[in-house]
Design a protein around this motif. Structure first.
Motif, PDB file in Angstrom:
ATOM      1  N   GLY A   1       0.827  -1.201   0.000  1.00 32.75           N
ATOM      2  CA  GLY A   1       0.000   0.000   0.000  1.00 32.75           C
ATOM      3  C   GLY A   1       0.860   1.248   0.000  1.00 32.75           C
ATOM      4  N   LYS A   2       0.850   1.967   1.104  1.00 32.24           N
ATOM      5  CA  LYS A   2       1.620   3.209   1.205  1.00 32.24           C
ATOM      6  C   LYS A   2       3.110   2.924   1.182  1.00 32.24           C
ATOM      7  N   ARG A   3       3.833   3.746   0.417  1.00 32.48           N
ATOM      8  CA  ARG A   3       5.295   3.718   0.404  1.00 32.48           C
ATOM      9  C   ARG A   3       5.818   5.132   0.570  1.00 32.48           C
ATOM     10  N   SER A   4       6.964   5.257   1.192  1.00 31.50           N
ATOM     11  CA  SER A   4       7.640   6.550   1.237  1.00 31.50           C
ATOM     12  C   SER A   4       8.436   6.721  -0.059  1.00 31.50           C
ATOM     13  N   ARG A   5       8.962   7.924  -0.260  1.00 31.82           N
ATOM     14  CA  ARG A   5       9.844   8.127  -1.415  1.00 31.82           C
ATOM     15  C   ARG A   5      11.012   7.150  -1.381  1.00 31.82           C
ATOM     16  N   ALA A   6      11.579   6.973  -0.190  1.00 35.52           N
ATOM     17  CA  ALA A   6      12.735   6.078  -0.052  1.00 35.52           C
ATOM     18  C   ALA A   6      12.351   4.638  -0.366  1.00 35.52           C
ATOM     19  N   GLN A   7      11.169   4.195   0.097  1.00 33.27           N
ATOM     20  CA  GLN A   7      10.722   2.836  -0.192  1.00 33.27           C
ATOM     21  C   GLN A   7      10.475   2.642  -1.689  1.00 33.27           C
ATOM     22  N   GLN A   8       9.899   3.645  -2.328  1.00 31.11           N
ATOM     23  CA  GLN A   8       9.648   3.545  -3.770  1.00 31.11           C
ATOM     24  C   GLN A   8      10.957   3.492  -4.548  1.00 31.11           C
ATOM     25  N   GLN A   9      11.921   4.304  -4.139  1.00 32.22           N
ATOM     26  CA  GLN A   9      13.221   4.287  -4.803  1.00 32.22           C
ATOM     27  C   GLN A   9      13.899   2.942  -4.618  1.00 32.22           C
ATOM     28  N   ALA A  10      13.771   2.377  -3.418  1.00 34.60           N
ATOM     29  CA  ALA A  10      14.365   1.062  -3.149  1.00 34.60           C
ATOM     30  C   ALA A  10      13.707  -0.016  -4.007  1.00 34.60           C
ATOM     31  N   THR A  11      12.391   0.087  -4.197  1.00 34.87           N
ATOM     32  CA  THR A  11      11.679  -0.869  -5.049  1.00 34.87           C
ATOM     33  C   THR A  11      12.168  -0.772  -6.488  1.00 34.87           C
ATOM     34  N   TYR A  12      12.335   0.464  -6.966  1.00 33.51           N
ATOM     35  CA  TYR A  12      12.843   0.665  -8.323  1.00 33.51           C
ATOM     36  C   TYR A  12      14.251   0.089  -8.464  1.00 33.51           C
ATOM     37  N   ASP A  13      15.104   0.404  -7.492  1.00 35.49           N
ATOM     38  CA  ASP A  13      16.486  -0.082  -7.551  1.00 35.49           C
ATOM     39  C   ASP A  13      16.537  -1.607  -7.533  1.00 35.49           C
ATOM     40  N   ASP A  14      15.629  -2.231  -6.762  1.00 38.90           N
ATOM     41  CA  ASP A  14      15.582  -3.692  -6.699  1.00 38.90           C
ATOM     42  C   ASP A  14      15.195  -4.279  -8.054  1.00 38.90           C
ATOM     43  N   TYR A  15      14.224  -3.650  -8.740  1.00 34.90           N
ATOM     44  CA  TYR A  15      13.835  -4.115 -10.069  1.00 34.90           C
ATOM     45  C   TYR A  15      14.997  -3.994 -11.044  1.00 34.90           C
ATOM     46  N   VAL A  16      15.732  -2.907 -10.952  1.00 30.74           N
ATOM     47  CA  VAL A  16      16.887  -2.725 -11.833  1.00 30.74           C
ATOM     48  C   VAL A  16      17.913  -3.820 -11.583  1.00 30.74           C
ATOM     49  N   ASP A  17      18.192  -4.100 -10.321  1.00 30.63           N
ATOM     50  CA  ASP A  17      19.188  -5.125  -9.978  1.00 30.63           C
ATOM     51  C   ASP A  17      18.774  -6.503 -10.469  1.00 30.63           C
ATOM     52  N   ARG A  18      17.482  -6.797 -10.366  1.00 34.61           N
ATOM     53  CA  ARG A  18      17.024  -8.155 -10.685  1.00 34.61           C
ATOM     54  C   ARG A  18      16.631  -8.340 -12.145  1.00 34.61           C
ATOM     55  N   HIS A  19      16.148  -7.265 -12.788  1.00 33.93           N
ATOM     56  CA  HIS A  19      15.604  -7.430 -14.131  1.00 33.93           C
ATOM     57  C   HIS A  19      16.206  -6.495 -15.175  1.00 33.93           C
ATOM     58  N   GLY A  20      16.990  -5.518 -14.732  1.00 32.95           N
ATOM     59  CA  GLY A  20      17.558  -4.552 -15.654  1.00 32.95           C
ATOM     60  C   GLY A  20      16.715  -3.290 -15.738  1.00 32.95           C
ATOM     61  N   ALA A  21      17.335  -2.215 -16.178  1.00 30.00           N
ATOM     62  CA  ALA A  21      16.682  -0.911 -16.202  1.00 30.00           C
ATOM     63  C   ALA A  21      15.475  -0.878 -17.137  1.00 30.00           C
ATOM     64  N   ALA A  22      15.582  -1.546 -18.301  1.00 27.52           N
ATOM     65  CA  ALA A  22      14.487  -1.525 -19.274  1.00 27.52           C
ATOM     66  C   ALA A  22      13.224  -2.150 -18.692  1.00 27.52           C
ATOM     67  N   ALA A  23      13.367  -3.261 -18.003  1.00 29.24           N
ATOM     68  CA  ALA A  23      12.213  -3.917 -17.386  1.00 29.24           C
ATOM     69  C   ALA A  23      11.669  -3.093 -16.230  1.00 29.24           C
ATOM     70  N   ALA A  24      12.560  -2.506 -15.461  1.00 23.58           N
ATOM     71  CA  ALA A  24      12.122  -1.703 -14.316  1.00 23.58           C
ATOM     72  C   ALA A  24      11.248  -0.542 -14.770  1.00 23.58           C
ATOM     73  N   GLU A  25      11.577   0.045 -15.920  1.00 19.17           N
ATOM     74  CA  GLU A  25      10.811   1.171 -16.427  1.00 19.17           C
ATOM     75  C   GLU A  25       9.366   0.786 -16.746  1.00 19.17           C
ATOM     76  N   GLN A  26       9.112  -0.496 -16.951  1.00 19.20           N
ATOM     77  CA  GLN A  26       7.771  -0.955 -17.289  1.00 19.20           C
ATOM     78  C   GLN A  26       6.942  -1.344 -16.071  1.00 19.20           C
ATOM     79  N   TYR A  27       7.547  -1.341 -14.883  1.00 23.64           N
ATOM     80  CA  TYR A  27       6.821  -1.798 -13.696  1.00 23.64           C
ATOM     81  C   TYR A  27       6.868  -0.846 -12.506  1.00 23.64           C
ATOM     82  N   VAL A  28       7.829   0.047 -12.478  1.00 30.15           N
ATOM     83  CA  VAL A  28       7.985   0.899 -11.294  1.00 30.15           C
ATOM     84  C   VAL A  28       8.145   2.357 -11.708  1.00 30.15           C
ATOM     85  N   LEU A  29       7.309   3.214 -11.130  1.00 34.65           N
ATOM     86  CA  LEU A  29       7.432   4.650 -11.387  1.00 34.65           C
ATOM     87  C   LEU A  29       8.414   5.276 -10.398  1.00 34.65           C
TER      88      LEU A  29
END
Length: 213
Positions: free
Chosen positions: A122-150
């Motif tokens: 549900g609710k995320r802070s800016r820091a939590q959202q950034q961490a989620t984005y960074d995790d997607y980049v680490d696991r799937h690459g930047a191109a995939a992260a752009e399709q799932y995380v704002l």
């Protein structure tokens, strides 16, 4: 209005505050507005008469009750979803007050239909959202992260108006309400992501292909 030897004090104050402002307040007063300024004029006579006119302006800060703080962290995890242990069922703490109320309404309606919905996120802070984005980049690459995380400044999770609903069958039930409960699925590639708006009760907007699409 106070006078000194027949001359209105507002004439003295006009250079600082304007005659109209001096006429609208007593000789000593406090006026609330959006800036801070002080004009003080003292006139003395040989008879030791003293006239003092003071106008004080202070700032007033307006706040909106119930508006989520983008910097405030939401629950990180939570109890296991009772109908699917692969997911969490987070508390709704941190979401906008109207979202919490609408989610309670939606849960009640779902339960009446024999459906259990879980808030996997549900609710995320800016820091939590950034961490989620960074995790997607680490696991799937930047191109995939752009399709799932704002990014945080565009995320409805950070704004406090989004819930990720699990399991899939529960998300499908909520989608089928077509916004009548205030929640709409927003993206083709995220069957779990729902956002709230009162206007959605009139019908959901067209879905986008992906968050960044």
């Amino acid at each position: 209005m106070p006078r000194y030897r027949g001359i209105p004090v507002c004439a003295v104050l006009s250079l600082m505050a304007g005659c109209a402002a001096a006429a609208a307040v007593p000789a000593t007063s406090t006026v609330q507005t959006t800036a801070t300024a002080t004009a003080s004029v003292t006139a003395t006579t040989v008879e030791t008469s003293l006239v003092t006119a003071t106008t004080t302006v202070t700032s007033v800060v307006q706040t909106t009750p119930g508006r989520p703080d983008p910097g405030a962290a939401g629950p990180d995890g939570g109890p296991t979803c009772p109908v699917d242990p692969a997911y969490h069922d987070e508390d709704t703490d941190g979401l906008a007050a109207e979202v919490i109320a609408a989610w309670t309404e939606a849960e009640t309606a779902a339960a009446a239909a024999g459906v259990t919905m879980c808030v996997n996120d549900g609710k995320r802070s800016r820091a939590q959202q950034q961490a989620t984005y960074d995790d997607y980049v680490d696991r799937h690459g930047a191109a995939a992260a752009e399709q799932y995380v704002l990014p945080p400044d565009r995320s409805a999770h950070v704004a406090g108006y989004a819930v990720d609903v699990q399991p899939a069958a529960s998300a499908a039930w909520l989608e089928a309400t077509n916004g009548s409960l205030g929640f709409c699925r927003m993206y083709d590639n995220e069957v779990w992501h729902f956002e709230f708006a009162e206007t959605f009760r009139l019908g959901c907007p067209p879905r986008r292909a992906a968050p960044q699409g």
